[in-house]
Design an enzyme around this catalytic site. Structure first.
Site, PDB file in Angstrom:
ATOM      1  N   CYS A   2       0.837  -1.191   0.000  1.00  0.00           N
ATOM      2  CA  CYS A   2       0.000   0.000   0.000  1.00  0.00           C
ATOM      3  C   CYS A   2       0.875   1.246   0.000  1.00  0.00           C
ATOM      4  CB  CYS A   2      -0.846   0.070   1.268  1.00  0.00           C
ATOM      5  SG  CYS A   2      -1.879  -1.346   1.529  1.00  0.00           S
ATOM      6  N   ARG A  27       4.999   0.653  -6.287  1.00  0.00           N
ATOM      7  CA  ARG A  27       5.108  -0.178  -5.080  1.00  0.00           C
ATOM      8  C   ARG A  27       4.269  -1.439  -5.183  1.00  0.00           C
ATOM      9  NH1 ARG A  27       6.574   2.891  -0.288  1.00  0.00           N
ATOM     10  NH2 ARG A  27       5.144   1.660   0.948  1.00  0.00           N
ATOM     11  N   TRP A  69      -2.732  -2.725  -1.529  1.00  0.00           N
ATOM     12  CA  TRP A  69      -2.249  -4.073  -1.848  1.00  0.00           C
ATOM     13  C   TRP A  69      -2.940  -4.978  -0.829  1.00  0.00           C
ATOM     14  CZ3 TRP A  69       1.162  -7.840   0.340  1.00  0.00           C
ATOM     15  CH2 TRP A  69       1.679  -8.745  -0.591  1.00  0.00           C
ATOM     16  N   ASN A  93      -1.492   2.211   5.546  1.00  0.00           N
ATOM     17  CA  ASN A  93      -0.547   1.202   5.050  1.00  0.00           C
ATOM     18  C   ASN A  93      -0.063   0.434   6.271  1.00  0.00           C
ATOM     19  OD1 ASN A  93       1.584  -0.266   3.951  1.00  0.00           O
ATOM     20  ND2 ASN A  93       2.967   1.484   3.853  1.00  0.00           N
ATOM     21  N   GLY A  94      -0.173  -0.893   6.235  1.00  0.00           N
ATOM     22  CA  GLY A  94       0.276  -1.705   7.364  1.00  0.00           C
ATOM     23  C   GLY A  94      -0.749  -2.777   7.670  1.00  0.00           C
ATOM     24  N   GLU A 463      18.636 -16.304  -8.740  1.00  0.00           N
ATOM     25  CA  GLU A 463      18.112 -14.978  -9.079  1.00  0.00           C
ATOM     26  C   GLU A 463      17.422 -15.011 -10.452  1.00  0.00           C
ATOM     27  OE1 GLU A 463      17.319 -12.467  -7.631  1.00  0.00           O
ATOM     28  OE2 GLU A 463      17.234 -10.864  -9.102  1.00  0.00           O
ATOM     29  N   LYS A 467      13.439 -14.078 -11.072  1.00  0.00           N
ATOM     30  CA  LYS A 467      12.998 -13.039 -12.015  1.00  0.00           C
ATOM     31  C   LYS A 467      11.926 -13.575 -12.953  1.00  0.00           C
ATOM     32  CE  LYS A 467      14.092 -10.134 -10.654  1.00  0.00           C
ATOM     33  NZ  LYS A 467      14.945  -9.646  -9.618  1.00  0.00           N
ATOM     34  N   GLU A 470       8.591 -14.150 -11.141  1.00  0.00           N
ATOM     35  CA  GLU A 470       7.815 -13.006 -10.690  1.00  0.00           C
ATOM     36  C   GLU A 470       7.215 -12.189 -11.825  1.00  0.00           C
ATOM     37  OE1 GLU A 470      11.674 -10.387  -9.258  1.00  0.00           O
ATOM     38  OE2 GLU A 470       9.744  -9.898  -8.437  1.00  0.00           O
ATOM     39  N   HIS A 486      19.443 -36.148  -7.811  1.00  0.00           N
ATOM     40  CA  HIS A 486      18.923 -36.631  -6.528  1.00  0.00           C
ATOM     41  C   HIS A 486      17.417 -36.407  -6.408  1.00  0.00           C
ATOM     42  CE1 HIS A 486      22.872 -37.637  -5.047  1.00  0.00           C
ATOM     43  NE2 HIS A 486      23.304 -36.447  -5.451  1.00  0.00           N
ATOM     44  N   LYS A 585       6.535  -3.543  -4.548  1.00  0.00           N
ATOM     45  CA  LYS A 585       7.955  -3.176  -4.581  1.00  0.00           C
ATOM     46  C   LYS A 585       8.548  -3.139  -3.178  1.00  0.00           C
ATOM     47  CE  LYS A 585      11.721  -1.608  -6.524  1.00  0.00           C
ATOM     48  NZ  LYS A 585      12.520  -2.647  -7.218  1.00  0.00           N
TER      49      LYS A 585
HETATM   50  C1  F6R Z   1      12.485  -9.305  -6.668  1.00  0.00           C
HETATM   51  C2  F6R Z   1      12.324  -8.271  -5.684  1.00  0.00           C
HETATM   52  C3  F6R Z   1      12.083  -8.671  -4.265  1.00  0.00           C
HETATM   53  C4  F6R Z   1      12.947  -7.789  -3.337  1.00  0.00           C
HETATM   54  C5  F6R Z   1      12.622  -8.099  -1.876  1.00  0.00           C
HETATM   55  C6  F6R Z   1      13.471  -7.289  -0.931  1.00  0.00           C
HETATM   56  O1  F6R Z   1      12.708  -8.774  -7.921  1.00  0.00           O
HETATM   57  O2  F6R Z   1      12.372  -7.119  -5.989  1.00  0.00           O
HETATM   58  O3  F6R Z   1      12.374 -10.015  -4.074  1.00  0.00           O
HETATM   59  O4  F6R Z   1      14.280  -8.052  -3.608  1.00  0.00           O
HETATM   60  O5  F6R Z   1      11.265  -7.811  -1.623  1.00  0.00           O
HETATM   61  O6  F6R Z   1      13.329  -5.921  -1.148  1.00  0.00           O
HETATM   62  P1  F6R Z   1      14.400  -4.904  -0.591  1.00  0.00           P
HETATM   63  O7  F6R Z   1      15.673  -5.150  -1.317  1.00  0.00           O
HETATM   64  O8  F6R Z   1      13.831  -3.548  -0.860  1.00  0.00           O
HETATM   65  O9  F6R Z   1      14.545  -5.193   0.869  1.00  0.00           O
END
Ligand code: F6R
Length: 590
Positions: A2, A27, A69, A93-94, A463, A467, A470, A486, A585
């Site tokens: 949010c 976000r 959100w 937000n929270g 990683e 990507k 997501e 395994h 985000k």
């Molecule tokens: C993936 C992504 C998330 C963030 C995670 C931590 O692309 O963006 O997995 O890496 O939510 O976020 P930060 O780095 O802001 O603590």
């Protein structure tokens, strides 16, 4: 997550709120709403994008806005904020952890709720406690809350006033030409507020009579320093309706150069004694940042001989192992606001450990909570999927690892001077993009992908898998190449795609063995390596040559084609890379 925004202005604020919500979109959210206080309170809230509010206009200089959100209650018009009661309107937000008990209590007193949210209890409490004192009613209401909140509240009886409060969710206040603001984050105020001050947990912001005032939890006035917003926090511009994610991948070389310059200016003396004496370290982070922490662990263990325990921050919080006064805890977070990472850092400090933060936002809560901070200079990252911040995190962590080697062994590792070639190496890695386009075209219908790696390449594989999951919504798993036989090999059948990253000479043959196992079961093998001989000798049907850098630095560049591949897969599958399904985000709740 949010996002909240609030504005008090001499002019109509509806447009400023709408623009603010547009800037908060990155976000992640699933519904949005605005309330404006003119002669009366006008509210518009809808499931879906901020653009659904574009037809709404109400005259009035005081207002609040929200991107939601969903946590409690599905995305719907009714659950969207602002919520109203007794002439008050609120955005939140929270998470109110005790909302069920509060709701029951309020229902027992005759209140009728119009949403399934936890947030609605807050506005109902404020309305109940109101006896003529706006700030006092908000303070009394939040005193009943358990959990996290950043709220902004307006009231029909107080035109030109706004009250905000925060605990564990971020809140900033800003002054600009367009008025006085509160907001969830600094980037969203870029361009409209020139000076910003941060609220701390338990504090209140009261905008009234053209001034922003801060109060502590006992409502005693606080004096705050407003600082100028940094140029680098302004959002990356995307020309021609392109995507932020693509623009941010293109920015990686610039981001690496800027980050290296800032690291070179950094004085490590304040942590020299601690690093010299470090016998054991911890690294904590979430998501993409966790993968950079894994690379840090491998590098420090190999080069400095110091054991590093690496945890996702959410796990570390509940099993803090043996962290204590002799330990160094490295907390990595692009935003510096991720709830789990913050809690992990607080916990480590409370146990006497020395906390080093690595973050993109120097003014973040994590930076303030740490004993020592390395700020990367990736610039504002708007796309939900982290890209350039990952490369910069790796650079910061490699730099930190090199300092550790220096403090332990009185010499920098051999690869230290090659850090200055990383930006060029990142540009060279982009030469792979046309091949990666072909790969995405070939795999766009894939239902699942394995990403294999050994040693540090496993971090890159993980990683890459995250990507593509997501943003392209393809199931993917980053897996140790040696573990395939395994169990996971059972899923490999005709055409099953397996992408292998192999950048360490001593492990080339081992990775190739894994690909051979896949190929002989009909799998479709892809290999990324900087070693021509590895590509030439491989059974892979598709291969891509990476630029050559010292092996310890390869994770910074070998991930770039994988970031781009995920982006291309997303586009091929008709999805929006900047707004991935269900994701936010900045994850400011646990
Ligand atoms: C993936 C992504 C998330 C963030 C995670 C931590 O692309 O963006 O997995 O890496 O939510 O976020 P930060 O780095 O802001 O603590």
């Amino acid at each position: 997550m949010c996002g909240i925004i609030g504005c008090v202005s001499d002019k109509d604020c509806c447009g400023a709120l709408y623009d603010g919500l547009k800037r908060l979109e990155y976000r992640g959210y699933d519904s949005a709403g605005i309330a404006v206080l003119g002669k009366t309170l006008s509210v518009c809230k809808k499931k879906g994008g901020v653009s659904n509010l574009s037809g709404f206009y109400a005259a009035g200089g005081t207002g609040i806005g929200h991107t939601r959100w969903a946590t409690h209650g599905a995305p719907s018009d009714a659950n969207a904020h602002p919520h109203t009661s007794g002439g008050f309107a609120l955005v939140h937000n929270g998470i109110v952890e005790n909302y069920a008990a509060l709701k029951e209590e309020l229902e027992g007193e005759g209140e009728v709720f119009s949403s399934e949210t936890d947030s609605e209890v807050i506005v109902k409490l404020i309305a109940r406690y109101f006896e003529g004192d706006f700030l006092g009613a908000v303070a009394r209401a939040v005193g009943r809350l358990e959990g996290s909140y950043a709220i902004a509240v307006i009231c029909e009886k107080f035109p030109g006033e706004l009250v905000a409060a925060k605990k564990k969710s971020p809140l900033v206040a800003g002054e600009g030409r367009g008025g006085l603001f509160v907001c969830s984050d600094i980037p969203a105020l870029s361009g409209i507020a020139d000076y910003i001050a941060k609220a701390e947990d338990g504090e209140f912001v009261h905008i009234a009579k053209g001034e922003i005032n801060f109060y502590d939890r006992a409502l005693r006035p606080l004096s705050k320093t407003f600082f100028r917003t940094q140029e680098e926090l302004r959002g990356a511009a995307v020309a021609g309706g392109g995507y932020f994610m693509r623009a941010e991948i293109a920015e990686i070389p610039r981001a690496l150069s800027d980050t290296l310059s800032s690291l070179e200016d950094k004085d490590f003396a304040p942590c020299a004694r601690i690093l010299r004496g470090a016998k054991r370290m911890f690294a904590v982070a979430c998501g993409t940042a966790y993968h950079s922490a894994l690379v840090f662990r491998d590098t420090v263990e190999r080069e400095a001989g110091i054991p590093v325990v690496c945890h996702t921050a959410g796990e570390f919080r509940y099993r803090p192992a043996l962290v204590g006064p002799q330990d160094v805890v490295v907390a990595v977070s692009q935003s510096g606001e991720t709830a789990d990472t913050l809690e992990a850092a607080y916990l480590a400090r409370s146990r006497g450990a020395f906390v080093i933060a690595v973050t993109n936002i120097g003014s973040s809560t994590l930076a303030a909570a740490a004993d020592f901070t390395l700020v990367m200079r990736a610039g504002a990252e708007i796309a939900v999927a982290a890209t350039k911040s990952y490369n910069c995190q790796l650079l910061c962590l490699l730099y930190l690892a090199a300092q550790l080697v220096f403090f332990k062994k009185d010499r920098f590792p051999d690869w230290f001077s090659a850090l200055s070639s990383l930006a060029e190496g990142a540009s060279a890695a982009m030469d792979c993009f046309s091949e990666t386009d072909r790969l995405a075209d070939c795999l766009k219908k894939a239902r699942a992908i394995y990403y294999l790696g050994r040693g540090t390449d496993l971090c890159t594989a993980r990683e890459g898998a995250l990507k593509v999951k997501e943003i392209a919504c393809v199931f993917a798993e980053g897996y140790p190449a040696g573990e395939l036989k395994h169990g996971s090999l059972a899923l490999v059948e005709e055409g099953f795609p397996v992408i292998c990253v192999s950048t360490q000479k001593n492990l080339l043959k081992k990775s190739e063995n894994a690909l051979a196992e896949v190929r002989s079961r009909g799998g479709f093998c892809v290999l990324f390596s900087q070693y021509r001989e590895a590509l030439a000798d491989s059974c892979a049907q598709f291969s891509c040559l990476l630029p050559i850098l010292p092996e310890p630095l390869m994770p910074v560049v070998s991930v770039i084609p994988l970031q781009y591949f995920a982006y291309k897969m997303c586009i091929e599958r008709g999805l929006d890379p900047d707004k991935p399904r269900n994701l936010a985000k900045s994850v400011t709740v646990e």
